[in-house]
Design an enzyme around this catalytic site. Structure first.
Site, mmCIF file in Angstrom:
data_model
loop_
_atom_site.group_PDB
_atom_site.id
_atom_site.type_symbol
_atom_site.label_atom_id
_atom_site.label_comp_id
_atom_site.label_asym_id
_atom_site.label_seq_id
_atom_site.Cartn_x
_atom_site.Cartn_y
_atom_site.Cartn_z
ATOM 1 N N ASP A 5 0.854 -1.178 0.000
ATOM 2 C CA ASP A 5 0.000 0.000 0.000
ATOM 3 C C ASP A 5 0.898 1.239 0.000
ATOM 4 O OD1 ASP A 5 -2.890 1.002 0.494
ATOM 5 O OD2 ASP A 5 -1.705 2.093 1.976
ATOM 6 N N GLU A 48 -4.583 2.385 -4.195
ATOM 7 C CA GLU A 48 -3.117 2.389 -4.197
ATOM 8 C C GLU A 48 -2.538 1.096 -3.643
ATOM 9 O OE1 GLU A 48 -4.497 4.086 -0.307
ATOM 10 O OE2 GLU A 48 -5.127 4.284 -2.372
#
Length: 145
Positions: A5, A48
């Site tokens: 992430d 993301e």
């Protein structure tokens, strides 16, 4: 399995706009594709988050790859207003370690759940980390709500 992430990604979009956010994701995807071996897989899960499925890779090899990815991502160079942007990522890692007897979908779910717990612990400990899953991580996450 590595679950990655991008730390504080929302700040990138809020500060420099979604066009730069898209560029960041493309540059990260390029790094990941350059780092994986034939037979490994990389995918963007949404937002993301990225996942890397590494075949025949032990914990030490996964950690070495995760470290290399973190180093390369932190060195990505941006132009213009974002020239001082330094990216960091949190990476949760897990492996099968002899776990057998499950269906493919159950195995994938288990790997994802474990890597997610490890990634969550990275975030909790301050981000820009990589951690290998331990069962205690699930207990801490449940206790945290």
């Amino acid at each position: 399995l590595l679950l990655m992430d991008v730390d504080y990604f929302k700040r990138i979009n809020d500060t420099w706009g979604h066009a730069l956010g898209d560029q960041v994701l493309k540059m990260i995807a390029a790094v990941l594709n350059e780092e994986i071996r034939t037979g490994d897989m990389v995918a963007r899960l949404g937002g993301e988050e990225f996942v890397l499925l590494l075949s025949n890779t032990g914990d030490a090899g996964a950690d070495l790859l995760a470290k290399r990815i973190q180093e390369r991502i932190s060195m990505l160079d941006f132009e213009g207003e974002a020239h001082d942007l330094i990216l960091t990522v949190s990476i949760g890692m897990t492996s099968l370690n002899g776990d057998t007897g499950r269906s493919l979908s159950d195995t994938i779910y288990l790997l994802y759940k474990r890597a997610d717990s490890a990634m969550y612990m990275c975030k909790r400990q301050g981000r820009n980390r990589r951690l290998l899953y331990t069962p205690e991580m699930e207990v801490i996450r449940r206790d945290d709500g």
